[in-house]
Design a protein around this motif. Structure first.
Motif, short mmCIF file in Angstrom:
data_model
loop_
_atom_site.label_atom_id
_atom_site.label_comp_id
_atom_site.label_asym_id
_atom_site.label_seq_id
_atom_site.Cartn_x
_atom_site.Cartn_y
_atom_site.Cartn_z
N GLY B 11 0.82 -1.21 0.00
CA GLY B 11 0.00 0.00 0.00
C GLY B 11 0.85 1.26 0.00
N GLY B 12 1.86 1.27 0.87
CA GLY B 12 2.74 2.43 0.94
C GLY B 12 3.51 2.64 -0.35
N ALA B 13 3.94 1.52 -0.95
CA ALA B 13 4.73 1.61 -2.19
C ALA B 13 3.88 2.16 -3.33
N ARG B 14 2.66 1.64 -3.46
CA ARG B 14 1.81 2.09 -4.58
C ARG B 14 1.39 3.55 -4.41
N PHE B 15 1.08 3.93 -3.18
CA PHE B 15 0.70 5.31 -2.95
C PHE B 15 1.88 6.24 -3.27
N THR B 16 3.07 5.85 -2.83
CA THR B 16 4.25 6.69 -3.07
C THR B 16 4.53 6.81 -4.58
N ARG B 17 4.37 5.69 -5.28
CA ARG B 17 4.58 5.74 -6.74
C ARG B 17 3.59 6.70 -7.39
N GLY B 18 2.32 6.64 -6.92
CA GLY B 18 1.29 7.53 -7.48
C GLY B 18 1.63 8.99 -7.21
N LEU B 19 2.10 9.25 -5.98
CA LEU B 19 2.45 10.62 -5.61
C LEU B 19 3.64 11.11 -6.44
N ARG B 20 4.64 10.24 -6.58
CA ARG B 20 5.82 10.62 -7.37
C ARG B 20 5.43 10.91 -8.82
N ASP B 21 4.60 10.04 -9.39
CA ASP B 21 4.23 10.21 -10.79
C ASP B 21 3.38 11.47 -10.98
N PRO B 51 11.56 -7.18 3.45
CA PRO B 51 10.40 -7.22 2.56
C PRO B 51 9.86 -5.84 2.17
N ASP B 52 9.68 -4.96 3.15
CA ASP B 52 9.06 -3.67 2.82
C ASP B 52 10.00 -2.76 2.03
N LEU B 53 11.26 -2.72 2.43
CA LEU B 53 12.21 -1.91 1.67
C LEU B 53 12.26 -2.37 0.21
N ASP B 54 12.25 -3.69 0.02
CA ASP B 54 12.32 -4.19 -1.35
C ASP B 54 11.05 -3.88 -2.13
N THR B 55 9.91 -4.01 -1.46
CA THR B 55 8.65 -3.72 -2.15
C THR B 55 8.61 -2.25 -2.59
N VAL B 56 9.03 -1.36 -1.71
CA VAL B 56 9.04 0.07 -2.07
C VAL B 56 10.06 0.32 -3.18
N MET B 57 11.25 -0.28 -3.03
CA MET B 57 12.32 -0.05 -4.02
C MET B 57 11.93 -0.60 -5.39
N TYR B 58 11.41 -1.82 -5.41
CA TYR B 58 11.03 -2.42 -6.70
C TYR B 58 9.84 -1.69 -7.33
N THR B 59 8.88 -1.28 -6.48
CA THR B 59 7.70 -0.58 -7.02
C THR B 59 8.12 0.74 -7.65
N ASP B 305 -5.94 1.95 -10.36
CA ASP B 305 -5.04 2.21 -11.49
C ASP B 305 -4.29 3.51 -11.22
N GLN B 306 -3.46 3.91 -12.19
CA GLN B 306 -2.63 5.10 -12.01
C GLN B 306 -3.45 6.35 -11.74
N ALA B 307 -4.54 6.51 -12.50
CA ALA B 307 -5.35 7.72 -12.36
C ALA B 307 -6.00 7.77 -10.99
N ALA B 308 -6.50 6.63 -10.53
CA ALA B 308 -7.15 6.58 -9.22
C ALA B 308 -6.15 6.91 -8.13
N THR B 309 -4.94 6.35 -8.25
CA THR B 309 -3.92 6.60 -7.24
C THR B 309 -3.48 8.07 -7.26
N ALA B 310 -3.36 8.62 -8.46
CA ALA B 310 -2.99 10.03 -8.57
C ALA B 310 -4.04 10.92 -7.90
N ALA B 311 -5.32 10.56 -8.04
CA ALA B 311 -6.39 11.36 -7.44
C ALA B 311 -6.30 11.33 -5.92
N ILE B 312 -5.95 10.17 -5.37
CA ILE B 312 -5.81 10.07 -3.91
C ILE B 312 -4.60 10.89 -3.45
#
Lengths: 330, 330
Positions: B11-21, B51-59, B305-312
């Protein structure tokens, strides 16, 4: 018949496989124990790597790579990752399947098992048809004193062997840890109880020489009730495989079938050889080797295929039997 | 704009990716620092796995597996070897590519680098577009006290989470080593200098809760000059992903968007939240959350999806800006 072999990597592994297969094909009732050099072992990326043990295990297990080491059907995805991180040693490839062995070994070592027990555990999978014993459970690492650009430095044997292809002139070999190393459980007993001790065509300096350097093993071989028969790793003045010439030069021994036999020495003169097999190419040396107190035979020594290897193994067994019989007669 | 996120895994990784993008697409000048939970870390087969560092890094690196963890285009030849030796954990798969990361990390750790420096080194390859900081360079491991067959035993968090799918009722979580752990270099500074602190939809107990448990971090967040805005990981009384409900139950917190907000608490009442985003499903709770002193907004929270994450991500930024502005006005 109990046979003990002192083996390094490729040459020792192939000879042992040939002997095992001959014994099975002709129902000779061979009970094989291979004492394997661990002086090339190293810590690599937090993993304990045992090149000779693995080569013998994989060869006898039928999964050796075509090049003579590592696994068949190998890939290197993990190593590629390490390289992508700017890590790993670019001159030492750890294949993915091979890495499974190193991880398993390291895990078992870290759980507190000695290398001999770890080796037995790994061999449960490969069923090598022989008992594999590391020469020692204690860490012994061979380092090489080399001259490079006028400076003398010391590098790990594997770096000298694999990276530099033994092309940097070696001044001497230092077996770190060997003075305090003890033979692994079963090594001295196997030699004492053997009906025949064989030195396969392994490197006389950094493979068999290292095994013999573990305090107690040289004396055990010298004092063995069984005959000791070696197979020359040198044919026509050159190593069959590998770079034994560079190792022999470093210790001041000429690269020849006869000089290597003399280096081991006749048991009657305080050395350890009763018999020595040389290649037909070196048939002219048979007389001189006999003069030195070592019974010698010339035959084709190239292990080019299964039949050729079986013939060499048979010759070693035959010579061992003859020597034992003549000793009984005396 | 300096944004600090306290993140667990998916969850943290996907949200961060959305925020970065979002920040890149709209040129928002975001400077992101992700403080990552390391309480799930473990030693596995002599390797340090995070596990979490890798998930964030890979995401963030664009190489995450479809399942939300591990690498895309993964294989498991090494793990298959370990299993063939009767070793390895059958409920924990180490993919070959992933294993490259664990080997690299372990090698760097063994060379003496702290985890934060190792993480920075690994991120040189993945260019995550954010600074990844482990919560601590000290080892903290989450263990779970569970009841099984009437007996109370304690197992590693990953065993409870991955092997038992959190189905064994957890009595409590024990963060071994947390009392003596120090925040990794840069963590407290990043929080102090942030313009916005975000709690992405990560597990409030074993991800964000663990980070906040490192002495100094909770106080830093409470005392931050920046507003603190969280995104509810609970939608309609159930976790969006993962098994946060089992964790919340163990600490006596009802699984609901409102109760999780109250668990963090309003900063005005000694807690750490200024704002809280809930899903439209939970819009009825907005009033109660505001009553508790936390500004709340309802919007679609599924990162489908990307758009939904960007909106959040945009809503979190907007709420943060509003809270900062209203604070300035006061």
């Amino acid at each position: 018949m109990k046979v003990v072999l002192l083996a390094g990597g490729v040459g020792g592994a192939r000879f042992t496989r040939g002997l095992r297969d001959l014994g099975r094909a002709e129902d000779l009732g061979l009970d094989l124990t291979v004492v394997v050099n661990t002086g090339d072992d190293l810590w690599l990326d937090a993993l304990r790597v045992c090149p000779d043990l693995d080569t013998v295990m994989y060869t006898l297990g039928g999964v050796i790579g075509e090049q003579g080491w590592g696994r068949a059907d190998e890939s290197s995805r993990v190593t590629a990752e390490l390289h992508a991180y700017g890590l790993g040693w670019d001159w030492f490839t750890l294949g993915d399947l091979d890495l499974g062995t190193h991880l398993a070994r390291t895990e078992l070592l870290r759980s507190g098992l000695p290398l001999s027990a770890v080796t037995a555990r790994l061999c449960e999978r490969w069923r090598p048809g022989a008992t594999l014993l590391p020469m020692s459970d204690d860490e012994v690492e061979t380092w090489v004193e080399v001259e490079a650009d006028g400076d003398v430095t010391t590098i790990h044997f594997e770096e000298w062997w694999v990276r530099h292809r033994a092309a940097l002139p070696a001044r001497r070999f230092v077996q770190r840890g060997v003075a305090g190393a003890r033979p692994a459980p079963g090594v001295l007993e196997a030699v004492a109880e053997a009906d025949l001790v064989l030195l396969p065509p392994s490197n006389p300096v950094v493979s068999i020489g290292t095994i013999l350097g573990v305090p107690g093993i040289r004396d055990a071989v010298r004092g063995a009730a069984a005959p000791v028969v070696g197979v020359s790793p040198i044919i026509g003045g050159a190593p069959v495989r590998g770079m034994a010439d560079a190792c022999l030069t470093a210790i001041g021994v000429e690269t020849a079938a006869r000089t290597v036999a003399e280096h081991y020495g006749a048991r009657s003169a305080g050395g350890m050889l009763d018999g020595w097999l040389v290649d037909d190419t070196d048939a002219a040396d048979v007389h001189a080797i006999r003069e030195a107190g070592i019974e010698a035979r010339a035959l084709p020594l190239l292990m080019s295929d299964q039949a050729a290897t079986a013939a060499i193994a048979r010759a070693a067994l035959d010579l061992g039997r003859e020597l034992a019989a003549s000793r009984t007669r005396r």
